[in-house]
Every structure is written in structure tokens, then in C-alpha cells.
Design a protein around this motif. Structure first.
Motif, PDB file in Angstrom:
ATOM      1  N   GLY A   1       0.802  -1.221   0.000  1.00  0.00           N
ATOM      2  CA  GLY A   1       0.000   0.000   0.000  1.00  0.00           C
ATOM      3  C   GLY A   1       0.831   1.266   0.000  1.00  0.00           C
ATOM      4  O   GLY A   1       0.344   2.330   0.385  1.00  0.00           O
ATOM      5  N   GLN A   2       2.093   1.179  -0.444  1.00  0.00           N
ATOM      6  CA  GLN A   2       2.986   2.338  -0.420  1.00  0.00           C
ATOM      7  C   GLN A   2       3.120   3.022  -1.775  1.00  0.00           C
ATOM      8  O   GLN A   2       3.770   4.055  -1.888  1.00  0.00           O
ATOM      9  N   LEU A   3       2.516   2.447  -2.817  1.00  0.00           N
ATOM     10  CA  LEU A   3       2.633   3.024  -4.150  1.00  0.00           C
ATOM     11  C   LEU A   3       1.618   4.155  -4.300  1.00  0.00           C
ATOM     12  O   LEU A   3       0.430   3.979  -4.023  1.00  0.00           O
ATOM     13  N   ASP A   4       2.088   5.310  -4.729  1.00  0.00           N
ATOM     14  CA  ASP A   4       1.206   6.470  -4.849  1.00  0.00           C
ATOM     15  C   ASP A   4       0.295   6.332  -6.061  1.00  0.00           C
ATOM     16  O   ASP A   4       0.745   6.147  -7.194  1.00  0.00           O
ATOM     17  N   TYR A   5      -1.011   6.421  -5.825  1.00  0.00           N
ATOM     18  CA  TYR A   5      -2.001   6.506  -6.884  1.00  0.00           C
ATOM     19  C   TYR A   5      -2.231   7.980  -7.202  1.00  0.00           C
ATOM     20  O   TYR A   5      -1.878   8.861  -6.399  1.00  0.00           O
ATOM     21  N   PRO A   6      -2.831   8.297  -8.351  1.00  0.00           N
ATOM     22  CA  PRO A   6      -3.071   9.721  -8.658  1.00  0.00           C
ATOM     23  C   PRO A   6      -3.950  10.414  -7.628  1.00  0.00           C
ATOM     24  O   PRO A   6      -3.823  11.614  -7.405  1.00  0.00           O
ATOM     25  N   THR A   7      -4.815   9.662  -6.978  1.00  0.00           N
ATOM     26  CA  THR A   7      -5.689  10.269  -5.969  1.00  0.00           C
ATOM     27  C   THR A   7      -5.005  10.428  -4.619  1.00  0.00           C
ATOM     28  O   THR A   7      -5.643  10.877  -3.656  1.00  0.00           O
ATOM     29  N   ASP A   8      -3.720  10.081  -4.542  1.00  0.00           N
ATOM     30  CA  ASP A   8      -2.945  10.348  -3.328  1.00  0.00           C
ATOM     31  C   ASP A   8      -2.253  11.708  -3.377  1.00  0.00           C
ATOM     32  O   ASP A   8      -1.572  12.092  -2.422  1.00  0.00           O
ATOM     33  N   LEU A   9      -2.435  12.452  -4.471  1.00  0.00           N
ATOM     34  CA  LEU A   9      -1.742  13.736  -4.643  1.00  0.00           C
ATOM     35  C   LEU A   9      -2.481  14.859  -3.916  1.00  0.00           C
ATOM     36  O   LEU A   9      -2.738  15.935  -4.457  1.00  0.00           O
ATOM     37  N   LEU A  10      -2.805  14.617  -2.664  1.00  0.00           N
ATOM     38  CA  LEU A  10      -3.603  15.575  -1.897  1.00  0.00           C
ATOM     39  C   LEU A  10      -2.803  16.780  -1.427  1.00  0.00           C
ATOM     40  O   LEU A  10      -3.382  17.764  -0.961  1.00  0.00           O
ATOM     41  N   ASP A  11      -1.469  16.717  -1.526  1.00  0.00           N
ATOM     42  CA  ASP A  11      -0.649  17.853  -1.104  1.00  0.00           C
ATOM     43  C   ASP A  11      -0.336  18.783  -2.280  1.00  0.00           C
ATOM     44  O   ASP A  11       0.517  19.673  -2.161  1.00  0.00           O
ATOM     45  N   THR A  12      -1.023  18.603  -3.433  1.00  0.00           N
ATOM     46  CA  THR A  12      -0.830  19.502  -4.565  1.00  0.00           C
ATOM     47  C   THR A  12      -1.218  20.919  -4.157  1.00  0.00           C
ATOM     48  O   THR A  12      -2.338  21.147  -3.673  1.00  0.00           O
ATOM     49  N   PRO A  13      -0.329  21.902  -4.303  1.00  0.00           N
ATOM     50  CA  PRO A  13      -0.645  23.275  -3.865  1.00  0.00           C
ATOM     51  C   PRO A  13      -1.910  23.815  -4.530  1.00  0.00           C
ATOM     52  O   PRO A  13      -2.097  23.686  -5.743  1.00  0.00           O
ATOM     53  N   GLY A  14      -2.797  24.409  -3.736  1.00  0.00           N
ATOM     54  CA  GLY A  14      -4.010  25.035  -4.253  1.00  0.00           C
ATOM     55  C   GLY A  14      -5.082  24.067  -4.686  1.00  0.00           C
ATOM     56  O   GLY A  14      -6.033  24.451  -5.402  1.00  0.00           O
ATOM     57  N   LEU A  15      -4.987  22.815  -4.256  1.00  0.00           N
ATOM     58  CA  LEU A  15      -5.883  21.778  -4.759  1.00  0.00           C
ATOM     59  C   LEU A  15      -7.344  22.030  -4.388  1.00  0.00           C
ATOM     60  O   LEU A  15      -7.666  22.331  -3.229  1.00  0.00           O
ATOM     61  N   LEU A  16      -8.211  21.916  -5.379  1.00  0.00           N
ATOM     62  CA  LEU A  16      -9.651  21.888  -5.180  1.00  0.00           C
ATOM     63  C   LEU A  16     -10.167  20.472  -5.445  1.00  0.00           C
ATOM     64  O   LEU A  16      -9.513  19.679  -6.108  1.00  0.00           O
ATOM     65  N   HIS A  17     -11.352  20.197  -4.931  1.00  0.00           N
ATOM     66  CA  HIS A  17     -11.948  18.878  -5.102  1.00  0.00           C
ATOM     67  C   HIS A  17     -13.183  18.988  -5.978  1.00  0.00           C
ATOM     68  O   HIS A  17     -14.018  19.888  -5.791  1.00  0.00           O
TER      69      HIS A  17
ATOM     70  N   GLY B   1     -25.342   6.869 -15.517  1.00  0.00           N
ATOM     71  CA  GLY B   1     -24.068   7.484 -15.176  1.00  0.00           C
ATOM     72  C   GLY B   1     -23.726   8.707 -15.976  1.00  0.00           C
ATOM     73  O   GLY B   1     -22.639   9.270 -15.813  1.00  0.00           O
ATOM     74  N   ASP B   2     -24.632   9.154 -16.879  1.00  0.00           N
ATOM     75  CA  ASP B   2     -24.343  10.326 -17.700  1.00  0.00           C
ATOM     76  C   ASP B   2     -24.043  11.547 -16.835  1.00  0.00           C
ATOM     77  O   ASP B   2     -24.722  11.804 -15.831  1.00  0.00           O
ATOM     78  N   ALA B   3     -23.039  12.334 -17.245  1.00  0.00           N
ATOM     79  CA  ALA B   3     -22.650  13.539 -16.503  1.00  0.00           C
ATOM     80  C   ALA B   3     -23.484  14.725 -16.974  1.00  0.00           C
ATOM     81  O   ALA B   3     -23.637  14.955 -18.177  1.00  0.00           O
ATOM     82  N   ILE B   4     -23.986  15.505 -16.020  1.00  0.00           N
ATOM     83  CA  ILE B   4     -24.801  16.685 -16.324  1.00  0.00           C
ATOM     84  C   ILE B   4     -24.065  17.958 -15.935  1.00  0.00           C
ATOM     85  O   ILE B   4     -24.137  18.970 -16.645  1.00  0.00           O
ATOM     86  N   ALA B   5     -23.363  17.925 -14.830  1.00  0.00           N
ATOM     87  CA  ALA B   5     -22.640  19.108 -14.344  1.00  0.00           C
ATOM     88  C   ALA B   5     -21.515  18.649 -13.433  1.00  0.00           C
ATOM     89  O   ALA B   5     -21.451  17.483 -13.029  1.00  0.00           O
ATOM     90  N   ALA B   6     -20.609  19.587 -13.116  1.00  0.00           N
ATOM     91  CA  ALA B   6     -19.522  19.285 -12.189  1.00  0.00           C
ATOM     92  C   ALA B   6     -19.236  20.510 -11.329  1.00  0.00           C
ATOM     93  O   ALA B   6     -19.446  21.656 -11.751  1.00  0.00           O
ATOM     94  N   VAL B   7     -18.738  20.247 -10.117  1.00  0.00           N
ATOM     95  CA  VAL B   7     -18.494  21.284  -9.116  1.00  0.00           C
ATOM     96  C   VAL B   7     -17.060  21.184  -8.633  1.00  0.00           C
ATOM     97  O   VAL B   7     -16.525  20.084  -8.472  1.00  0.00           O
ATOM     98  N   ALA B   8     -16.417  22.335  -8.395  1.00  0.00           N
ATOM     99  CA  ALA B   8     -15.110  22.391  -7.741  1.00  0.00           C
ATOM    100  C   ALA B   8     -15.255  23.190  -6.454  1.00  0.00           C
ATOM    101  O   ALA B   8     -15.806  24.304  -6.464  1.00  0.00           O
ATOM    102  N   ALA B   9     -14.771  22.616  -5.353  1.00  0.00           N
ATOM    103  CA  ALA B   9     -14.904  23.280  -4.048  1.00  0.00           C
ATOM    104  C   ALA B   9     -13.660  22.996  -3.215  1.00  0.00           C
ATOM    105  O   ALA B   9     -12.783  22.208  -3.604  1.00  0.00           O
TER     106      ALA B   9
END
Length: 757
Positions: A32-48, A109-117
Motif C-alpha cells: 500500500g505504499q505506491l502512490d495513486y493519482p488520488t494520493d496527490l492531496l498535497d498539490t498546492p491550491g488543490l480543489l476537489h 451514469g451520464d454527466a450533467i454538471a460538475a463542481v469544484a470546491a
């Protein structure tokens, strides 16, 4: 294993400590030590980010109101179809899937909109505040009649249809002494990655965008993402990071378009990570197939005629469905067997049943389940041993393929069959009790490497000595757990006689060499071919430069661990060599046009072919109909094994995936809605379900074979399902034609059979 061929047949076993040294990435992944792309939580200025999905399988979009969501705490942006800067469509084969729906939704599963917060919770709260008004429409759910239903896309619901035929089918059937006709169905299977779809889009000061994501072809994704974002391709970079598996499910774009648009809108990095519920809802699945197959033979058991009618349900959008249809039909011709005449017809249709695309086996294993079941049915009709029936009809090593193309097998199909017939699993075991019935069955399969059918299929790689004194090896494809990084490192260490610490493998970057997609079991062939050309060139360049620096004869120098050696003594380390060399002088690029069948005006099928025979032993519970697979024995002929642990892992892992397809895995639909939404309802095999497995390797590869190494990522799944159903029939007398096996249906058939005797 046959005792008469000890030098050419070997049984693989997992080594606890490979002689090359531990597979570092593999152990890090397990720990469980290999970094996945979703482990990049320390990216500066990151929004979700969060994506709003459709509430209906099929509906008109009347209104999408985001005004309340924009006022929610922590929200930085809300985007819909109106905010897509470029093309609001994507798709590898047909660009028919909207980034955000405009007038109609076509699956849940069709996408209608997306939010960044600022946080994931705030993004999801804002997503829930978006007000959507729908006008529900009747869903198209039956694939068999979909092309006669109201169209889901311009042009109707029939995406593609294809016919492969040879000979006079009617005349061939007229000469048959025995004919069997059966209908087969295979399930809608889910990839069930360890790490679900996710990643981060990072804008830069120059108006460009970098994606650090799980994907299977960064170079291909760049082209689609540039069109969606309205950017030049040079402005888009994709870095494919390690993921918890792909198996085809990350071949298509997943979260990248929504994350990229939000990042452009906010000017900040945006991460989107689907939870398991959303992955189940929106992720790609295996195509469910309905097929009617009619096969006939003469009194001696020679197959004369074969007819196939199949329908593949691709769901709301095409994805890689047209290519899956082609590979399904290729396998449905029964390519291992000589058949005088056949007609294989298939249709690929749109429905509102989710979304299907690439999946390990790529349609081949669905077809093989039906073909191998037909072989057993015909053998029973003749009163003939199934192995003898197959032996009567198998192609020989020098035969052309079922579509008359030249093929390159690594061993004789008859020899693979002979080894399967000699498997110890056929020996009757001690009775496990009156409650359990035992049975052993087998099936054969073939699988090709490469994209096939003359599709553009080339790729390259690069190796160089860096200023740090390490060999940097770059390929554009990604490593999804097949541990190809370690295989590459091993080849480099063997070719340059260096140490693993001297090697740095870099994969999956769109700014590096374009190696083509991580699919179609093509990466191993590409790696071996590219490195076989590049390593001797680099070795010569290293020794030449070292000779210039030391004054020693070039032919007396050789690379080794940490540097250049003269008479077993290191005379120059790699860092010093690099520091005294003009940049670019110690760089070697090589590429490969993937081999296709020669002497063809239009290449068909796949040239490099692999063989497998799987023997399965099962136990069936008389009281419940439950099936337990106890043992699997695989006899494989797939070229030289350059990394035993990786080969073994690919065959065994694929086989367990095939076991799930055969016994437990399905995503059933009702009115276009999934009836399972998580892994507590979708049952993948666990360690408790995994059988004992044995993997034998038959290696007939000639020393001068130009393609001695093949990719085995899909081979292990090919024959598992029909081997299991053959074993079930041996135990119970019941032939299963629909997957996954229903214990209730099996029990009812067993009881009916017993009551009639």
C-alpha cells in the motif's frame, strides 16, 4: 505434465525472492505504499471536484439550474455543457459521448454538471443543490431488438454489424451427420479495480494543462482532451500514474474532461476521485453477449459447418465496442479448428443499459465460451471423448488462420491438447462426500497480440544515460500491476550487465516516446523488440565514449554494475562518463511496427498467436447447487518467459477474473438501472474462492524467432469459463449455457435430471 518432453515444458512457481532482486514496485503495491493519482492531496491550491450524474436511464433534459450550487460554502465553480470550451464529445472509436449532457441523458451514469470546491464534502453538497428537471423517456433495454427501437443517437441504434464467412454453408450443413444448436449468454462484468477512477488536472501559467491520472494511453488521451479544452495538443500533458488495475476499464476517458474544465475555470488544480458507488454506476463494463451457435460435423467427427448470430450490448455510447465486436467475431470463427464453411454474424447496438467497452479478453473469451461448449456438445452427440473430438479438428502448426491469414503460433495446438489430456486433474480423487459431486473438464483457447486487422499499431521507446549516471528507460504505456517495470529493468540489467540501482524506468508520460496504448497484450512484445534493438546500440556507444576518455581499446571494455569495466576492473563510473559526454550522444530511440500477417492485401485477425488449454476440477453441492472450483491447470504456449513471476501472476490473475465471470459476477439491469451498486452486491472471487492453480509452459520458440516474447495479460482468462462448465457437466450431467452459473437453476436442472432417470 507429459514426462516425454521435460526440456520443453516447465511448471512455474512463485519465487519468494527473484534472482534479479525483489520487484520493488510490486512489493510497494502490495504494502500500500505506491502512490495513486488520488494520493496527490498535497498539490498546492488543490480543489476537489464532484460530478452530477443522471437520475434516469433515459430522459430529456428540460432545465439545469446551478444558481443555488454557486452560493454554497467553499464552491469555486460549477460547470455544465455550456462551459465546455471545445468539443463536447469524446470516444476512442466514435466521439459520441458528451462531457456534459445537453438535451438528453442516455444512461444512469451520464454527466450533467460538475463542481469544484475546497473540500470533497463541500463539492458533493453543492452537487446535490443543482436543480435538474427531466422528462423521462422509455428506456431501450433489450439488445436483441434495440435496432428496431426509437433511436438513441442519430443514425439509429445499430452501431456496427459484420459478417465473416467462408465456403458454401448450406451445402456443408446438408452433409452433416450431427448438428447441435445452442443459445449462450455472458454477463455484464465489472473491472473492480483496487483504486477507482480518479486523478488531478493541473493548469499552468502558460495556459496549458497537466493531467496526473489513471489511463491506458496518455498520447491518445492528449488528442481528445485538447479538443475538449480548446487547446493545442502541445499545451496538454498526460502523466499516467500507477493505479490499482485497469483491465481495459481506463482505456476511455473517465474523470479527465470534467477535471480539466474545472481547472481551466478556476485556474487551480482540481482532483476528482470516484467512490465505489459512482464507479459502479458510471464505469465501463464488459459487453454482455447473446449468441446463437449452430455447428455440425460428419460421422467421423470432422466439423463441416458453423453458424453464429450474436448481439453485443454496448450501452449508451460506443467506446471501444466496434473493436470488441471484431475480436468477438474473430474468436467466434473457432480459429483453433478446421471448418469447411462458416457464417459468423454479429451486431453491436446502443441501449440505455450503462456503458460497455474494453475488458480483459476483449470479446474473445465470450466467444470462446460458446465455441468450446459447442465442441463438448458435438462430442457428446457422437459419443466421442471431447479431447479426441478436438484432436480430430485442430489446426496444425503450419496452417493458416480461420480467415486464411498467416498466423505465428509458438507451439502445436495438438501438443498443447496432449499435455492437457495428461493433466493429473483427470485422476479421480477420493470422494469428498455424498453431498458434493466432483467433475473435471477442459477447454482450449487462443489469443492474439496487438490491435489486429491492420489497425495502426506502432510504438517506440528510449534509453539514455542521464547526468546522474543512471540508465533512463522511457515507454509511453503505463504499468497497472502487470509489473512490466520490473521486466524492463531485468532486460536492461541483462543487456548491459548492470545493477538494478543503475536503472530508472519511466512510463506513461505523453511528452515521452509514443508507445501506443496499454492494451491488446502488446506491451511485452514492444518492450522486447525495442530493447533488443536499443541495448546493443547503447552498449557500443558507451564503450566507444569510455575508450575515448580512458585510451583503452573499445573492444576490451564492457558496461557492468555502476560503470565501465576493463578486465573485471571498473575504470569509469557512469556519472563520470555522462559528465564527460555531450548531451544527447548517449541516447538511443527505437520503435516497432507491430507485426501483422504477411502476404495479405488487407491484414486480418492477429498474427502473433498464443495458445492455452485449461483443465478445471469442480465440486458441486447437491443441496444448494453451489459450485466450488478446486483446481485449475493451465498449459500455455506463449513464447519465452522473461519474467516468471510476472508470467505466473498474469495467468493466475486472469484465471480468477474468468472464474468470477463464470460463477458470480454480473451487473443485471432493470429498466436501464443497475441492480447492484457496490461490491457487497457484486461478488468478485476472494482468496477463499481462489483454487489451487498450476501453470505449465510449453516453449517451442526457435532461437532465431524475431518475436520470441508475447504478452500474456489476456491469455489466462480465455478458456476458464468453458472449462468450468465442462467440469460442472461432468459432475452433474447438466450443460450450462448462461453465465454466471445460477446455483438455483443448476439445482433445478440436477433435480429434474435425477427424477427422470
Amino acid at each position: 505434465m507429459a514426462t516425454e518432453t521435460p526440456d520443453r515444458v516447465g511448471t512455474l512457481a512463485m519465487a519468494t525472492e527473484p534472482e534479479h532482486g525483489p520487484a520493488k514496485d510490486l512489493y510497494r503495491r502490495i504494502d500500500g505504499q505506491l502512490d495513486y493519482p488520488t494520493d496527490l492531496l498535497d498539490t498546492p491550491g488543490l480543489l476537489h471536484g464532484a460530478i452530477l450524474r443522471s437520475a434516469h436511464a433515459h430522459a430529456r433534459l428540460i432545465r439545469v439550474d446551478v444558481s443555488r450550487a454557486l452560493t454554497m460554502p467553499g464552491v469555486h465553480a460549477v460547470v455544465t455543457a455550456e462551459d465546455v470550451p471545445g468539443l463536447n464529445r469524446f470516444g476512442i472509436v466514435v466521439r459520441d459521448q458528451p462531457v456534459f449532457c445537453e438535451e438528453r441523458v442516455r444512461f444512469e451514469g451520464d454527466a450533467i454538471a460538475a463542481v469544484a470546491a475546497d473540500s470533497r464534502a463541500e463539492a458533493r453538497a453543492a452537487m446535490a443543490a443543482i436543480d435538474v428537471e427531466y422528462e423521462p423517456l422509455p428506456p431501450v433495454t433489450e439488445a436483441v431488438t434495440a435496432d428496431r427501437q426509437p433511436p438513441l443517437h442519430d443514425g439509429g441504434n445499430l452501431i456496427a454489424q459484420e459478417v465473416l464467412d467462408r465456403g458454401d454453408l448450406e451445402a456443408a450443413f446438408a452433409r452433416c451427420s450431427f448438428i447441435v444448436e445452442n443459445e449462450y449468454r455472458t454477463p455484464r462484468q465489472m473491472h473492480a479495480f483496487m483504486e477507482t477512477e480518479g486523478g488531478v488536472a493541473i493548469p499552468d501559467a502558460d495556459g496549458g494543462m497537466t493531467f496526473r491520472v489513471g489511463c491506458q494511453s496518455g498520447h491518445r488521451d492528449v488528442e481528445q482532451l485538447a479538443d475538449i479544452l480548446g487547446l493545442e495538443t502541445e499545451k496538454v500533458t498526460v502523466e499516467a500514474m500507477a493505479t490499482g488495475g485497469a483491465f481495459g476499464g481506463k482505456d476511455e476517458l473517465t474523470i479527465q474532461p470534467a477535471a480539466g474544465i474545472l481547472a481551466l475555470k478556476t485556474g487551480r488544480p482540481v482532483m476528482i476521485h470516484l467512490d465505489r458507488f459512482e464507479s459502479c454506476l458510471a464505469g465501463i463494463k464488459r459487453h454482455p453477449v447473446s449468441v446463437r451457435m449452430t455447428t455440425g460435423c460428419d460421422a467421423e467427427g470432422r466439423i463441416l459447418a458453423h453458424q453464429v448470430e450474436a448481439v453485443l450490448d454496448t450501452g449508451a455510447y460506443a467506446s471501444l465496442g466496434p473493436a470488441v465486436l471484431e475480436n468477438f467475431l474473430d474468436h467466434a470463427t473457432a480459429p483453433l479448428y478446421r471448418i469447411e464453411a462458416y457464417r459468423v454474424f454479429g451486431r453491436l447496438v446502443y441501449t440505455n443499459n450503462g456503458l460497455c467497452g474494453a475488458f480483459r479478453g476483449f470479446g474473445g473469451n465470450q466467444a470462446t465460451f460458446a465455441v468450446e461448449s459447442q465442441m463438448d456438445a458435438l462430442a457428446e452427440k457422437l459419443g466421442m471423448c471431447p479431447q479426441d473430438f478436438r484432436r480430430t479438428n485442430l489446426r496444425s502448426l503450419g496452417d493458416t488462420g480461420s480467415r486464411d491469414q498467416r498466423v505465428r503460433w509458438t507451439a502445436s495446438p495438438a501438443e498443447v491438447l496432449g499435455l492437457a489430456a495428461a493433466s493429473p486433474l483427470w485422476r479421480w480423487q477420493e470422494d469428498v462426500g455424498g453431498r458434493w459431486l466432483q467433475g473435471t473438464g477442459m477447454a482450449m483457447g487462443s489469443q492474439g497480440n496487438g490491435l489486429g486487422d491492420g489497425l495502426p499499431d506502432s510504438g517506440g521507446g528510449r534509453i539514455c544515460l542521464t547526468s546522474e549516471g543512471r540508465f533512463r528507460i522511457e515507454f509511453g504505456f503505463a504499468d497497472y500491476g502487470q509489473n512490466i517495470s520490473d521486466a524492463i529493468s531485468r532486460m536492461v540489467c541483462q543487456g548491459l550487465e548492470c545493477h538494478p540501482d543503475d536503472v530508472n524506468v519511466v512510463l506513461g508520460r505523453s511528452k515521452g516516446p509514443d508507445s501506443g496504448p496499454t492494451s491488446a497484450s502488446r506491451s511485452s512484445v514492444l518492450v522486447h523488440s525495442v530493447l533488443s534493438r536499443a541495448l546493443p546500440q547503447l552498449k557500443a556507444a558507451l564503450c566507444q565514449r569510455a575508450s575515448e576518455l580512458t585510451g583503452l581499446a573499445q573492444e576490451a571494455l564492457s558496461p557492468g554494475p555502476g560503470g565501465i569495466f576493463y578486465r573485471q576492473e571498473k575504470v569509469l563510473d557512469y556519472r563520470e562518463l555522462a559528465g564527460n559526454t555531450v548531451a544527447g550522444d548517449l541516447v538511443v530511440d527505437a520503435d516497432l511496427d507491430f507485426p501483422v500477417a504477411p502476404d495479405q492485401g488487407q491484414p486480418v485477425g492477429r498474427y502473433l498467436q498464443l495458445l492455452i488449454a485449461t483443465v478445471a476440477r469442480v465440486e458441486v453441492d447437491r443441496l444448494s447447487g453451489r459450485v466450488k472450483v478446486v483446481d485449475l491447470h493451465h498449459i500455455t504456449a506463449a513464447g519465452k518467459v522473461i519474467y516468471p513471476a510476472g508470467y505466473l501472476g498474469q495467468i493466475e490473475g486472469a484465471a480468477v477474473m474468468g472464474l468470477g465471470m463464470a460463477l458470480t459476477e454480473d451487473m443485471p439491469m432493470q429498466d436501464g438501472c443497475y441492480q447492484a451498486d457496490n461490491l457487497d452486491q457484486y461478488l468478485i472471487p476472494t482468496f477463499q474462492d481462489a483454487p489451487t492453480q498450476r501453470v505449465d509452459v510449453l516453449d517451442d520458440t526457435a532461437d532465431d524467432d524475431p518475436f520470441p516474447v508475447r504478452g500474456v495479460g489476456e491469455l489466462g482468462i480465455e478458456a476458464v469459463a468453458p472449462a468450468i462448465t465442462a467440469a460442472i457437466e461432468a459432475a452433474t450431467g447438466v450443460r450450462v449455457n448462461r453465465l454466471p452459473v445460477s446455483p438455483g437453476d443448476l439445482l433445478a436442472e440436477m433435480e429434474a435430471r435425477e427424477s427422470s432417470q
